[in-house]
Design a protein around this motif. Structure first.
Motif, PDB file in Angstrom:
ATOM      1  N   THR A 178      11.007 -14.935 -19.131  1.00  0.00           N
ATOM      2  CA  THR A 178       9.551 -15.129 -18.514  1.00  0.00           C
ATOM      3  C   THR A 178       9.397 -13.506 -17.577  1.00  0.00           C
ATOM      4  OG1 THR A 178       9.728 -17.355 -18.002  1.00  0.00           O
ATOM      5  CG2 THR A 178       8.316 -16.218 -16.559  1.00  0.00           C
ATOM      6  N   TYR A 179      10.303 -13.374 -17.004  1.00  0.00           N
ATOM      7  CA  TYR A 179      10.356 -12.053 -16.124  1.00  0.00           C
ATOM      8  C   TYR A 179      10.088 -10.715 -17.170  1.00  0.00           C
ATOM      9  CZ  TYR A 179      11.724  -7.973 -13.359  1.00  0.00           C
ATOM     10  OH  TYR A 179      11.694  -6.551 -12.641  1.00  0.00           O
ATOM     11  N   TYR A 180      10.688 -10.916 -18.530  1.00  0.00           N
ATOM     12  CA  TYR A 180      10.480  -9.814 -19.322  1.00  0.00           C
ATOM     13  C   TYR A 180       9.386  -9.698 -20.128  1.00  0.00           C
ATOM     14  CZ  TYR A 180      14.359  -6.915 -17.733  1.00  0.00           C
ATOM     15  OH  TYR A 180      15.093  -6.162 -16.782  1.00  0.00           O
ATOM     16  N   ILE A 181       8.404 -10.676 -19.812  1.00  0.00           N
ATOM     17  CA  ILE A 181       7.075 -10.567 -20.242  1.00  0.00           C
ATOM     18  C   ILE A 181       6.262 -10.596 -19.289  1.00  0.00           C
ATOM     19  CG2 ILE A 181       5.226 -12.230 -21.454  1.00  0.00           C
ATOM     20  CD1 ILE A 181       7.339 -13.866 -22.506  1.00  0.00           C
ATOM     21  N   ILE A 182       6.254 -11.152 -17.911  1.00  0.00           N
ATOM     22  CA  ILE A 182       5.358 -10.870 -16.826  1.00  0.00           C
ATOM     23  C   ILE A 182       5.486  -9.432 -16.283  1.00  0.00           C
ATOM     24  CG2 ILE A 182       4.761 -11.423 -14.490  1.00  0.00           C
ATOM     25  CD1 ILE A 182       5.261 -14.158 -15.367  1.00  0.00           C
ATOM     26  N   ALA A 183       6.815  -8.991 -16.122  1.00  0.00           N
ATOM     27  CA  ALA A 183       6.907  -7.721 -15.337  1.00  0.00           C
ATOM     28  C   ALA A 183       6.576  -6.281 -16.492  1.00  0.00           C
ATOM     29  CB  ALA A 183       8.393  -7.395 -15.012  1.00  0.00           C
ATOM     30  N   PRO A 184       6.710  -6.477 -17.671  1.00  0.00           N
ATOM     31  CA  PRO A 184       6.224  -5.155 -18.494  1.00  0.00           C
ATOM     32  C   PRO A 184       4.684  -5.454 -18.959  1.00  0.00           C
ATOM     33  CG  PRO A 184       8.223  -6.452 -19.608  1.00  0.00           C
ATOM     34  CD  PRO A 184       7.860  -7.314 -18.517  1.00  0.00           C
ATOM     35  N   PHE A 221       0.795  -1.154  -0.026  1.00  0.00           N
ATOM     36  CA  PHE A 221      -0.072   0.164  -0.153  1.00  0.00           C
ATOM     37  C   PHE A 221       0.871   1.222  -0.053  1.00  0.00           C
ATOM     38  CE2 PHE A 221      -1.918   3.530   2.331  1.00  0.00           C
ATOM     39  CZ  PHE A 221      -3.214   3.738   1.506  1.00  0.00           C
ATOM     40  N   GLY A 222       0.532   2.312  -1.091  1.00  0.00           N
ATOM     41  CA  GLY A 222       1.344   3.331  -0.924  1.00  0.00           C
ATOM     42  C   GLY A 222       2.974   3.175  -1.669  1.00  0.00           C
ATOM     43  N   MET A 223       3.024   2.237  -2.116  1.00  0.00           N
ATOM     44  CA  MET A 223       4.267   1.860  -2.996  1.00  0.00           C
ATOM     45  C   MET A 223       3.859   1.914  -4.194  1.00  0.00           C
ATOM     46  SD  MET A 223       6.929  -1.299  -1.849  1.00  0.00           S
ATOM     47  CE  MET A 223       6.922  -2.413  -3.518  1.00  0.00           C
ATOM     48  N   ILE A 224       4.343   2.788  -5.135  1.00  0.00           N
ATOM     49  CA  ILE A 224       4.368   3.181  -6.444  1.00  0.00           C
ATOM     50  C   ILE A 224       4.469   1.701  -7.073  1.00  0.00           C
ATOM     51  CG2 ILE A 224       4.634   4.183  -8.581  1.00  0.00           C
ATOM     52  CD1 ILE A 224       5.019   6.660  -6.683  1.00  0.00           C
ATOM     53  N   ALA A 225       3.520   1.248  -7.972  1.00  0.00           N
ATOM     54  CA  ALA A 225       3.242  -0.144  -8.454  1.00  0.00           C
ATOM     55  C   ALA A 225       4.106   0.071  -9.889  1.00  0.00           C
ATOM     56  CB  ALA A 225       1.704  -0.540  -8.723  1.00  0.00           C
ATOM     57  N   PHE A 226       4.977  -1.051  -9.743  1.00  0.00           N
ATOM     58  CA  PHE A 226       5.671  -1.599 -11.234  1.00  0.00           C
ATOM     59  C   PHE A 226       4.941  -2.980 -11.922  1.00  0.00           C
ATOM     60  CE2 PHE A 226      10.010  -3.225 -12.614  1.00  0.00           C
ATOM     61  CZ  PHE A 226       9.751  -3.592 -13.739  1.00  0.00           C
ATOM     62  N   ALA A 227       5.160  -3.748 -11.131  1.00  0.00           N
ATOM     63  CA  ALA A 227       4.933  -5.363 -11.358  1.00  0.00           C
ATOM     64  C   ALA A 227       4.237  -5.764 -10.022  1.00  0.00           C
ATOM     65  CB  ALA A 227       5.763  -6.039 -12.145  1.00  0.00           C
ATOM     66  N   SER A 228       2.959  -5.835  -9.804  1.00  0.00           N
ATOM     67  CA  SER A 228       2.208  -5.821  -8.565  1.00  0.00           C
ATOM     68  C   SER A 228       2.383  -7.447  -8.268  1.00  0.00           C
ATOM     69  CB  SER A 228       0.821  -5.592  -8.591  1.00  0.00           C
ATOM     70  OG  SER A 228       0.617  -4.318  -8.996  1.00  0.00           O
TER      71      SER A 228
END
Lengths: 481, 95
Positions: free
Chosen positions: A311-317, A204-211
């Protein structure tokens, strides 16, 4: 005036309790130090008046024997955590003038523990980067660069936080880790960086990148400090739907835990091509330290390791493209004026976001778009399951996993800028634990021939931060510096 | 798989990001590289594997269906680029 720059949090707590110095003295020392080291560019916003005010309250509490766990300890707060009334930018032009009217749970917990905010630390824009070169507010310098007469990156995305602790501008700092953003800069700056289990710290209150990956954690000089800060940061929070209800232990119990008889797994797949030979040597030393402490060393296999980074470079973006849709130039943040609404959105986002963020939003939008969703996004979610399963299987055989944190030591500012994939490879050894949501720590373990720090990573079972900390302490005791 | 300029234009439009010609040219190369690289996942056998959206496996709790807000309108509007009479201002959307 005392020289506080090499002080740890634990020794500062002791010094404050013994009235060797006051929190105000500590705070004023760090304020001066920050002002003297502006060229490192560690802070986006300084909050000195607030810090002095908080220090005075802390000194009063100490005087009245009402000290809270981190009473009077000056820290840096990554500019990803929303702070009430204090500008919070996430390193982006699009949030250049954003002033939250609420406090993130993690920062609130720290203030309630008595910690003092010196300022908001610089970071890669929206935490997307591994060198702190994507910040709208300029790159951060690694203080250890002066040892080799080079301008080195501090790592990223929590580069300002790591550089500030390493150069003695604060006693500890917060970071956030989506694919390695705490552990990699900690390793580059010779510090301890801990990413707890996903769900330990509220988002909460942490600006979201990849939730599904974002997790807050501390960057400190010692393992003991890491436990102290982590204790203050964690909590169950009903405002975060993935905040864990798991009971919270006393993390300082790591000191009572022996590593004797513990099984340490060495994953053969982490012996990647391009692993720096000095780092390989330190990894071997790490193995021998644990053997000497009576741990059992066994080779394990995490067969899908190679697939973790793609995998990360699909999910995170993909997750980022959804999360960052909120920056539309209407309710908050930067606006580029235009005649019609669609043009306003496109210009605001085109001018408001930096290159790396735009690149990732494009990838994320593409892999989620009609016709490609199954081939990319759904496929990546399935491979994520396999990666997570690998860890689950391995933890049937071992208690902890020991690996290097990064394939290389800190590099020069300006390097790895031409091909994005080259930059992404920095996180090849940290991303798997992120995808599996596991607790992982990076602990300084040695140096290369140029005396630049090398970190080893310990990955633990879900919610077993105590074992991770205990093993980290073994490295601290064995490394000989 | 290859990404051409019409794909880049389409994706940029979907993402609501204005890009200039120079950016377009760079993005074609970069996106092709990155997507070519992640393509290696196609070789991983995922037959009968369930997709994993999150590692979080605790059940989410129900709460009372009750509105809660600690903020007032002015606090919220203070951060907006343009507001008027308690509303966000946007360009004209109807002719």
């Amino acid at each position: 005036m005392n020289d506080f720059e090499n002080l740890s949090i634990s020794s500062a707590i002791e010094g404050l309790a013994n009235k060797n110095f006051t929190s105000l003295e500590l705070t004023e020392f760090f304020i001066k130090k920050i002002e003297k080291n502006k060229d490192l560019n560690c802070f986006i916003t300084s909050t000195f008046d607030k810090a002095i005010e908080m220090a005075k309250i802390s000194d009063q509490k100490i005087k009245e024997n009402e000290a809270r766990p981190l009473e009077g300890i000056p820290i840096g707060m990554k500019d990803l955590f929303c702070t009430n009334g204090v500008r919070t930018t996430a390193g982006s032009k699009i949030l250049e003038n954003f002033v939250p009217f609420y406090e993130s749970t993690v920062s609130n917990n720290l203030w309630n523990s008595g910690a003092i905010m010196l300022g908001k630390t610089n970071m890669d824009e929206f935490a997307m980067g591994s060198a702190n070169t994507t910040s709208f507010f300029g790159n951060v310098k690694n203080p250890l660069g002066s040892k080799v007469n080079k301008e080195l990156v501090p790592g990223g995305s929590s580069g300002g936080s790591a550089s500030a602790v390493s150069s003695g501008l604060c006693l500890g700092s917060t970071g956030s880790d989506t694919g390695g953003s705490i552990r990699q800069p900690a390793s580059f700056c010779g510090l301890v960086g801990l990413k707890p289990t996903y769900g330990r710290c509220s988002r909460f209150g942490m600006i979201a990148f990849a939730s599904s990956l974002d997790q807050a954690g501390p960057i400190t000089k010692t393992v003991e400090d890491s436990a102290l800060m982590l204790q203050a940061m964690v909590s169950f929070d009903k405002r975060d739907s993935t905040s864990s209800r798991q009971s919270i232990p006393d993390f300082s119990d790591f000191k009572k835990l022996s590593i004797k008889g513990k099984r340490i797994g060495i994953p053969k797949e982490y012996m990647i091509d391009g692993l720096n030979s000095d780092i390989k040597k330190i990894w071997d030393s790490g193995i021998s330290w644990f053997k000497s402490e009576g741990a059992e060393i066994l080779e394990i296999s995490l067969p899908h390791t190679k697939s973790a980074l793609p995998t990360y470079y699909i999910i995170a973006p993909a997750e980022a493209s959804a999360n960052l849709a909120r920056y539309d130039g209407i309710r908050y943040g930067f606006r580029h004026n235009a005649d019609d609404l669609n043009d306003l959105y496109q210009k605001t986002r085109g001018f408001g976001f930096g290159k790396e963020v735009k690149r990732r939003l494009m990838i994320g939008t593409y892999v989620l778009s009609a016709g490609y969703y199954d081939a990319y996004y759904l496929k990546a979610l399935k491979v994520r399951k396999l990666i997570s399963q690998d860890f689950e299987d391995s933890f049937q055989k071992c208690d902890l996993i020991l690996t290097p944190t990064t394939p290389n030591v800190a590099f020069a500012i300006g390097e790895k800028q031409t091909n994005p994939i080259e930059m992404y490879l920095n996180d090849v050894l940290t991303v798997p634990a992120s995808l599996a949501g596991l607790p992982a720590i990076s602990v300084p373990s040695g140096f290369n021939s140029e005396k630049l720090p090398i970190g080893l990573q310990l990955i633990g079972k879900p919610f077993d931060e105590i074992s991770v900390l205990a093993a980290g302490a073994v490295i601290e005791e064995s490394r000989g510096f | 798989m290859s990404i051409d300029n019409s794909t880049v234009k389409k994706v940029a439009k979907l993402a609501r990001i204005e890009i200039n010609e120079e950016e377009e040219t760079t993005l074609i190369i970069e996106l092709n590289n990155i997507l070519g690289w992640v393509d290696e996942l196609k070789q991983v056998n995922t037959d009968s594997v369930e997709p994993m959206l999150s590692v979080f496996n605790e059940s989410m709790q129900m709460r009372e269906d009750k509105a809660e807000s600690n903020f007032d309108n002015n606090q919220i509007l203070d951060n907006s680029p343009e507001s008027n009479s308690g509303f966000f201002v946007v360009p004209k959307v109807v002719e």
